[in-house]
Write a protein that holds these residues in place. Sequence first.
Motif, PDB file in Angstrom:
ATOM      1  N   ILE A  73       0.845  -1.207   0.000  1.00  0.00           N
ATOM      2  CA  ILE A  73       0.000   0.000   0.000  1.00  0.00           C
ATOM      3  C   ILE A  73       0.871   1.244   0.000  1.00  0.00           C
ATOM      4  CG2 ILE A  73      -1.682   1.328   1.335  1.00  0.00           C
ATOM      5  CD1 ILE A  73      -2.783  -1.423   2.291  1.00  0.00           C
ATOM      6  N   ASP A  74       1.911   1.269   0.853  1.00  0.00           N
ATOM      7  CA  ASP A  74       2.828   2.417   0.895  1.00  0.00           C
ATOM      8  C   ASP A  74       3.495   2.644  -0.454  1.00  0.00           C
ATOM      9  OD1 ASP A  74       2.233   2.921   3.545  1.00  0.00           O
ATOM     10  OD2 ASP A  74       4.012   1.884   4.330  1.00  0.00           O
ATOM     11  N   ALA A  80       1.846   6.866  -6.753  1.00  0.00           N
ATOM     12  CA  ALA A  80       0.803   7.810  -7.152  1.00  0.00           C
ATOM     13  C   ALA A  80       1.249   9.244  -6.889  1.00  0.00           C
ATOM     14  CB  ALA A  80      -0.491   7.514  -6.418  1.00  0.00           C
ATOM     15  N   ARG A  81       1.907   9.477  -5.774  1.00  0.00           N
ATOM     16  CA  ARG A  81       2.374  10.827  -5.444  1.00  0.00           C
ATOM     17  C   ARG A  81       3.435  11.309  -6.420  1.00  0.00           C
ATOM     18  NH1 ARG A  81       2.588  10.363   1.148  1.00  0.00           N
ATOM     19  NH2 ARG A  81       0.359  10.674   1.452  1.00  0.00           N
TER      20      ARG A  81
END
Length: 85
Positions: A73-74, A80-81
């Motif tokens: 998830i991280d 995405a960032r």
Amino acid sequence: MSTYSVLDARNNLSRLIADAQSGLEVVITNRGVPVAQITSVASVDAPLTGAALAEWIEAHPLPARLVRSAAEIDAQIAEAREGWE
């Protein structure tokens, strides 16, 4: 139970909501595969918190294909960032 394709669900949202309010389980499918469920929240008196929430989560586990580790998830969030810039 009422079953709708994604296209039918998009075009008939009011009907899906009415079905859920009447107590029917509404399932949305994508190419015949169930992907979402709409249910009424009228029977919920208060939001689940603490032990009640933990009990609900244990009783409703994610399908194996959706389970991800915290590291996965991280990594997806970081990826995405990076795309924001």
